[in-house]
Design an enzyme around this catalytic site. Sequence first.
Site, PDB file in Angstrom:
ATOM      1  N   ASN A  66       8.817 -57.521   1.365  1.00 44.05           N
ATOM      2  CA  ASN A  66       8.325 -56.289   0.529  1.00 44.05           C
ATOM      3  C   ASN A  66       8.630 -56.329  -1.214  1.00 44.05           C
ATOM      4  O   ASN A  66       9.421 -56.569  -1.172  1.00 44.05           O
ATOM      5  CB  ASN A  66       9.004 -55.392   1.448  1.00 44.05           C
ATOM      6  N   GLY A  67       7.447 -55.691  -1.177  1.00 46.36           N
ATOM      7  CA  GLY A  67       7.859 -55.994  -2.491  1.00 46.36           C
ATOM      8  C   GLY A  67       6.705 -56.638  -3.474  1.00 46.36           C
ATOM      9  O   GLY A  67       5.453 -56.570  -2.709  1.00 46.36           O
ATOM     10  N   HIS A  77     -10.614 -21.599 -17.638  1.00 43.91           N
ATOM     11  CA  HIS A  77     -10.642 -23.076 -18.723  1.00 43.91           C
ATOM     12  C   HIS A  77     -11.086 -23.761 -18.289  1.00 43.91           C
ATOM     13  O   HIS A  77     -10.920 -24.754 -18.425  1.00 43.91           O
ATOM     14  CB  HIS A  77      -9.140 -22.789 -19.179  1.00 43.91           C
ATOM     15  N   TRP A 117       1.735 -52.622   3.815  1.00 43.19           N
ATOM     16  CA  TRP A 117       0.749 -51.762   3.152  1.00 43.19           C
ATOM     17  C   TRP A 117       0.357 -52.361   1.923  1.00 43.19           C
ATOM     18  O   TRP A 117       0.968 -53.153   1.194  1.00 43.19           O
ATOM     19  CB  TRP A 117       2.305 -50.534   2.533  1.00 43.19           C
ATOM     20  N   LYS A 173      -0.386 -31.998  -0.314  1.00 42.99           N
ATOM     21  CA  LYS A 173      -0.308 -31.600   0.949  1.00 42.99           C
ATOM     22  C   LYS A 173      -1.798 -31.676   1.904  1.00 42.99           C
ATOM     23  O   LYS A 173      -1.855 -32.084   2.306  1.00 42.99           O
ATOM     24  CB  LYS A 173       0.571 -30.481   1.586  1.00 42.99           C
ATOM     25  N   LYS A 221       5.004 -43.616   3.153  1.00 40.00           N
ATOM     26  CA  LYS A 221       5.863 -42.323   2.182  1.00 40.00           C
ATOM     27  C   LYS A 221       6.830 -43.177   1.349  1.00 40.00           C
ATOM     28  O   LYS A 221       7.171 -42.073   0.414  1.00 40.00           O
ATOM     29  CB  LYS A 221       6.896 -42.381   4.029  1.00 40.00           C
ATOM     30  N   GLU A 244       2.028 -28.176  -5.179  1.00 42.13           N
ATOM     31  CA  GLU A 244       2.522 -29.324  -3.755  1.00 42.13           C
ATOM     32  C   GLU A 244       1.624 -28.520  -2.337  1.00 42.13           C
ATOM     33  O   GLU A 244       1.666 -29.794  -1.980  1.00 42.13           O
ATOM     34  CB  GLU A 244       4.074 -28.263  -4.023  1.00 42.13           C
ATOM     35  N   CYS A 256       5.587 -51.102   3.167  1.00 40.27           N
ATOM     36  CA  CYS A 256       6.391 -52.537   4.442  1.00 40.27           C
ATOM     37  C   CYS A 256       7.710 -51.830   4.171  1.00 40.27           C
ATOM     38  O   CYS A 256       8.174 -51.787   3.972  1.00 40.27           O
ATOM     39  CB  CYS A 256       6.400 -53.651   2.978  1.00 40.27           C
ATOM     40  N   ARG A 282       6.069 -46.850   6.410  1.00 38.25           N
ATOM     41  CA  ARG A 282       6.749 -47.521   5.325  1.00 38.25           C
ATOM     42  C   ARG A 282       5.271 -48.382   4.960  1.00 38.25           C
ATOM     43  O   ARG A 282       4.712 -48.935   4.137  1.00 38.25           O
ATOM     44  CB  ARG A 282       7.952 -48.820   5.617  1.00 38.25           C
TER      45      ARG A 282
END
Length: 635
Positions: free
Chosen positions: A100-101, A530, A74, A511, A630, A507, A2, A27
């Site tokens: 935001n929160g 395994h 968001w 991505k 992000k 990583e 947000c 955001r």
Amino acid sequence: MCGIVGYVGRSEAAPILLDGLRRLEYRGYDSAGIAVVDGDRVETRKCAGRIVSLAKLVSAQPAAGSSGISHTRWATHGKVNDENAHPHFDARGKIALVHNGVIENYQALKKQLIQNGDTNFRSDTDTEVLAHLIGSIYDGAVAAIGDRGQPGSATPATTSQNSKARLVNAVRAALKQVIGTYGIALVHADIPDFMVGARRGSPLVLGVGKEENFLASDVSAIVAHTRDAIYLNDFDVVAVERDKFEISSLDGAAGHHAVSKVEFSTEDIKKGEYAHYMLKEIFEQPDSVRDAMRGRLTYEECTAKLGGLNMTPAELRDVSRIVLTGCGTALHAAMVGEYLIEQLANLPTEVEFASEFRHRNTPLTRDTLVFAISQSGETADTLGALRESRRKGHRTLGICNNVASTIARESDGGVYMHAGPEIGVAATKSFTSQLVILTLIGLLLGRMRNLSAAQGSRIIAALEALPGQIEEVLKLSNQIKEIAKKYADVSGMLFFGRQFNFPIALEGALKMKEITYLFAEGHPSAELKHGIIALVRPDLPSVFIAPDDTVFSKNVNNTEQVKARKGPIIAITSGNGAKQLKGLANDIIEIPAVLEPVSPVLTVVPLQLFAYHLAVELGRDVDKPRNLAKSVTVE
Ligand code: G6P
């Protein structure tokens, strides 16, 4: 997670707010909205979808006024629709608020408001409850005291000052009842050219301009207008006017904050010639890697110089254990860091998911040093881990990119990445900067322990070669694009690596998941046998990160096992590796030969490019992938 932008000044607020929101869209991008104070009304435009939809709405129905607030969402509470988009209003529709929160006790607060006769809720959000609560306290205060008094008893100026003070008090009183996190900005229809902001747990910065002031979740939203910023602290409340502002605590005590100069400009946050921010940031890595080590190497002593750690050599010598914590990509950097520090400094090092670490009792020795790794410096779980570690009395350092972010400010010291703004949601350049910094930390601690000057200077030489070597890898972009096209129809992908390159397998898979939405998993190569091998089939390629290093032949064994089961293989290798993998791997990406401990800085680059090109091929929104944000400032 947000984004908030607020403005009070002499210009039209709407274009400034929209422009700021565009810069904060990384955001969150589920819905967006603005509220502008026009005379004694608040004009609101909001809708599900991205800023571009909001901009269309505003151009069809302009909102005039020189103060206002805005938000890009968001979603946390309530689904993605027009009603749940911010701003939200109090019961009388006078206060517009963006948030935001997460207000954790919003249901209890809502019940209490409903019991008091307030039933006028239009959304499912926690934010609307806060707007109602502030409104009810403000209206109660106005009704009790009277805002106008007897005719002639108060001038319009004092009346307006009273309203401002009452609104700030109402915000304070409401926030004292809140459990949870917030960065908020609000305006009131009856109080033009005035806004109130407050924060706890979610970032909020005050931009100080000439006859105009701003509030924003981060400085990128306002840097086009001012580079003077005040980073607010938790429990700060700020009253903002055109030519002044007043910061105080939740209890009303005056706060004193220094004005910081923002280091970057609007040029740094433009895409330039690149199709996406992610591609731009991948290509910036020769520079960002160089900047991460600039001025931090001493050739005479063959070690690193990290003054920001704020620790004496004796204190560093006494460290008996290291904990590295973070989330997502930063956690993968931490995993490489564990291998690095243990190899270079022979110091027991552990990696902890920040979200786990903060809630469990990891046994730590007195001399444990904790590093919180975070590009944004705002990730809620990493911040929580940092606070828990400090509460237990451990020295806690930050490895952050965002200067003056909450983690940077709350830690005992640390190392800045200096990678410049990273806008693409999928982290790229911040990761390689984190790897360089962790190498510097390993080098510094190693040279105080068992690492010889000759070994130290080999590490330094390997680090210094990296920018040029990354440039070589970037030249492979077209080759990687062609490979990506070949695999556009696969059902998923597996990534394998050993030792320093095991975290790179994680990583690479992250991505791939983040921006292509393909199923992808990373594993240590040897774990293949395994269980994972059961997944191997012709439409599920395996990517092997197999530079020509001490574990190369072991990696080759594992590629044989995949090949025997008709799994396609893409190999990233170096040195003599390509010769040996010929005939085994369907596609080979050759990178320059590199010293093993720093090899992840190179091996990750083709994986970033691979995910990028495949995502473009699949028509994905690379910079704003589905469901992601992000900076994750909620738990
Ligand atoms: C989010 C982002 C990831 C990032 C992680 C940690 O999940 O989508 O790309 O790695 O947060 O972010 P930080 O800012 O703490 O490094």
